[in-house]
Design a protein around this motif. Sequence first.
Motif, short mmCIF file in Angstrom:
data_model
loop_
_atom_site.label_atom_id
_atom_site.label_comp_id
_atom_site.label_asym_id
_atom_site.label_seq_id
_atom_site.Cartn_x
_atom_site.Cartn_y
_atom_site.Cartn_z
N UNK A 1 42.29 33.69 -65.97
CA UNK A 1 40.84 33.86 -66.10
C UNK A 1 40.29 33.02 -67.24
N UNK A 2 40.95 33.06 -68.39
CA UNK A 2 40.48 32.30 -69.54
C UNK A 2 40.62 30.80 -69.33
N UNK A 3 41.68 30.40 -68.64
CA UNK A 3 41.87 28.98 -68.37
C UNK A 3 40.76 28.45 -67.46
N UNK A 4 40.43 29.21 -66.44
CA UNK A 4 39.35 28.78 -65.53
C UNK A 4 38.02 28.68 -66.28
N UNK A 5 37.71 29.71 -67.06
CA UNK A 5 36.43 29.71 -67.77
C UNK A 5 36.36 28.58 -68.79
N UNK A 6 37.45 28.36 -69.51
CA UNK A 6 37.45 27.31 -70.53
C UNK A 6 37.32 25.93 -69.90
N UNK A 7 38.10 25.66 -68.86
CA UNK A 7 38.04 24.35 -68.21
C UNK A 7 36.67 24.09 -67.61
N UNK A 8 36.11 25.09 -66.93
CA UNK A 8 34.79 24.90 -66.33
C UNK A 8 33.72 24.70 -67.40
N UNK A 9 33.93 25.28 -68.57
CA UNK A 9 32.94 25.16 -69.63
C UNK A 9 32.98 23.84 -70.36
N UNK A 10 34.15 23.20 -70.46
CA UNK A 10 34.24 22.04 -71.35
C UNK A 10 34.55 20.71 -70.67
N UNK A 11 35.14 20.73 -69.48
CA UNK A 11 35.52 19.45 -68.87
C UNK A 11 34.29 18.66 -68.44
N UNK A 12 33.36 19.32 -67.77
CA UNK A 12 32.21 18.62 -67.20
C UNK A 12 31.23 18.09 -68.21
N UNK A 13 31.24 18.63 -69.44
CA UNK A 13 30.26 18.17 -70.43
C UNK A 13 30.77 17.00 -71.27
N UNK A 14 32.05 16.68 -71.17
CA UNK A 14 32.58 15.60 -72.02
C UNK A 14 32.17 14.20 -71.59
N UNK A 15 32.16 13.87 -70.29
CA UNK A 15 31.75 12.50 -69.93
C UNK A 15 30.29 12.27 -70.30
N UNK A 16 30.04 11.27 -71.11
CA UNK A 16 28.66 10.99 -71.54
C UNK A 16 27.99 9.95 -70.66
N UNK A 17 28.75 9.26 -69.83
CA UNK A 17 28.18 8.23 -68.97
C UNK A 17 27.52 8.86 -67.75
N UNK A 18 26.59 8.14 -67.16
CA UNK A 18 25.93 8.62 -65.95
C UNK A 18 26.69 8.22 -64.69
N UNK A 19 27.44 7.11 -64.77
CA UNK A 19 28.21 6.65 -63.62
C UNK A 19 29.69 6.87 -63.90
N UNK A 20 30.22 7.93 -63.28
CA UNK A 20 31.58 8.38 -63.56
C UNK A 20 32.47 8.12 -62.35
N UNK A 21 33.65 7.57 -62.61
CA UNK A 21 34.67 7.42 -61.58
C UNK A 21 35.86 8.30 -61.96
N UNK A 22 36.32 9.10 -61.02
CA UNK A 22 37.46 9.98 -61.24
C UNK A 22 38.68 9.40 -60.54
N UNK A 23 39.76 9.24 -61.28
CA UNK A 23 41.02 8.85 -60.66
C UNK A 23 41.61 10.08 -59.98
N UNK A 24 41.46 10.13 -58.69
CA UNK A 24 41.84 11.31 -57.91
C UNK A 24 43.13 11.02 -57.16
N UNK A 25 44.23 11.55 -57.66
CA UNK A 25 45.51 11.32 -57.00
C UNK A 25 45.69 12.20 -55.77
#
Length: 576
Positions: free
Chosen positions: A209-233
Motif C-alpha cells: 500500500x505504501x509503495x503504491x501511494x509513494x510511487x504514484x505521488x512522486x514519479x509523475x511530478x519529477x519530469x519537468x519537460x513537456x515532451x516526455x519519452x518513456x523507455x518501455x521494455x
Amino acid sequence: MFEPYAIAFGRGAHRHALDAGAAELDLPVRIEAAEMLLVAGAGTSFLKGDHSLLVGQIFDTAEKRLETLPVEFESWSTLAEARAFPPGVWGNFAYFSRPAGLASVYRDPSGSVPVYRIGDRSEAVFVSSAEFARKLKLVEQAEFDERFIVHWLQFPFLRTDRTGIEGVTELLPGMVFRSCGRRSWRQSNGWHPSTFVLKHIQDPAEGARRLRATALGIVGIQPSASKIALRLSGGLDSSIIAACLAEAKREFCCINFATTSRDGDERGHAREVARTFGAKLVEVGEPETGPLEIPDRLSFRPLMNPLLLPFEKAIDEAARDLGASLLVDGGGGDNLFCSLSSAAPLIDALRSMRPSNVNAALRDIASRANCTLWEVILAAARRLAGGRPAWKEDRSFMVSEALLARPNLHPWLLELPAPPGKREHVEAIVHIQHFLDRSGSSIERIHPLLAQPLLELCLQIPSWLWLAGGRDRAVAREAFKGLVPASVLERRIKGSLQGMLYRGFSALREPMRELLVEGELAKLRIVDAAAIEDALNGEVWMRDEVQLRISEMAALELWIRSWGSRVARTHHLSSR
C-alpha cells in the motif's frame, strides 16, 4: 530541468578563470551568491538562497515542487559538524552553500544531478561533467589515475568517489563535501541507508500500500519537460513508470526496443501497456553493429559498453524523432525492488525470530530458485559459515602484479548494520549507480524510481517479503495490481539482450583484439594481452561472461584514447 553547470567558491584565479570560460562560451546563466559563482546552460533549474545555491528541483512531503529554499536547508549548512541532511524535503538536486566561510556541497541520494570536484583546496571548481569542464578549459592538462583503472576492472561495477583523472573526485549520492578556509575538502554522510534498513515494515499489505501511494505521488511530478519519452521494455519497472505518469495526467510517448532474438522481443507486452494508458508507442528494431569508436565527448569515467551503443543510439534517435526533450526509464527498478537470487533473505528471516517469516522465506526462495528446501538451507548455512567478499572480484585477463589488495568500498557499505539479505539489497542499489550515467546521451535522462522517498521506503521492507510467492519484486507486483496489466505483473521471465550482444561481439571480435592487444592497458601492464589473444583465438570468447569482460575492457581502452593529448600518460605503477 538540467543542463551542464559549474560552481566556484570564494574569490581568486580559479573564479576568474571560470568566469572567463563562461563568457567565452556565452553561457546564459551567471549567478552570484555568498561568494559563489554559478555558470550554466539556459535549461538548468536552480534556486538561490541567502548564502546557498541549489541546482535541480526539490519537493515537499505533499508532492509539491518548491520555488524557494526551505529554512531548514539554510540552517543546516551553517553547522560545521551536522551529518544528516534535513528530512521532509526531497528531489533531484545538488546543494551548494557558503555561510560565514564554511563551504558545503550535498548531493541528494537519487544521484540525479552529478557533482565532480576539480582540485582539493579552496580553489576547487565543481562541475557536472568532463565535457563541460573541457569547454570551460578546466581540464587542459590532466593525468590518469591508474589506481582507478585497476580498481574499475578488478572490482566491476563498484562506484567509488575516485574518477579516472587525477585530482577529480565525485561527490557520491547522499554525501557531503565540507571545507573551511583553505583546508582540503572533507567528506561525510548526509544520507545513509543505515537509517532505514532496520526499520522493518512487517506487514506485506502495508508495504504494498505504501509503495503504491509513494510511487504514484512522486514519479509523475519529477519530469519537468513537456515532451516526455518513456523507455518501455514491457517489463515490470517501466510499466510501473507508465502507470505513475498516467495517474499524474502526464502526456508521454513510449519507445520499445526489440532484438531479432525471441528473448529480446517484448513488443507484445509493451503494446499492451501502451494501449492500457493510451500512449503512443514507437518500436525500434535491432540496428547493425557499428565500428568501435572513440567517444566524441570527454567523461571522467569510461562510457557505455560498446556492444550496447547501437541500442542506445537507436533509442536516442527515436526520442529525437518524437520531439522528446526528456527520456524517462525504470532504471534501478530491479535493484530498488530487491530482486535477489541468493539464500541471504532466509538468514534475515531467521534473525527476525519469527517462525512464520522463516517458513515463508524458505518456501519462497526454493520456489523462485526451483530447488528443494534442503538446498536453500545448505546455501544459507554455507553463507553463514564462510561469509562472502566485500565486493565480487574479477581478476580475469589482468596482470597479477597490477592487482589491488582490497576494494575501496562505497560509503553506503561502510557502517551498515544490516543482515546479509538487506546488505545485498544495498549492494544492488550501489551496483546500479555504475550504469546510470554511462550512456553519453545528449538527451536528458532521469530514473524516477530512485528518488529518495522510494529508496527509504523500499529499504524498510524486509528482504524476504520481496520474494513472497516465489516471485521477484513481489511487493511491487502487489502494489500495482489493477493499474499495470495483469500479464506484466504475472511475468516470471525478463527480456534479454544477450542474443544481440553475442552478435555484436562476433562482429567486433577482431577490432577488439587490435584495440586491446596493442593498447594502452597492455602497455601499462594492467591487462594480459596474451590471455586476451588466446581467448579470442579459441572458443572461450563465446561465453557470455568473457564477452562482457572483454567488451568492458574495450570501453575502458576507448575512454583512455578519448582524452588524447590532454592527459600526460605515466607508466609508473608503484603507487598502487
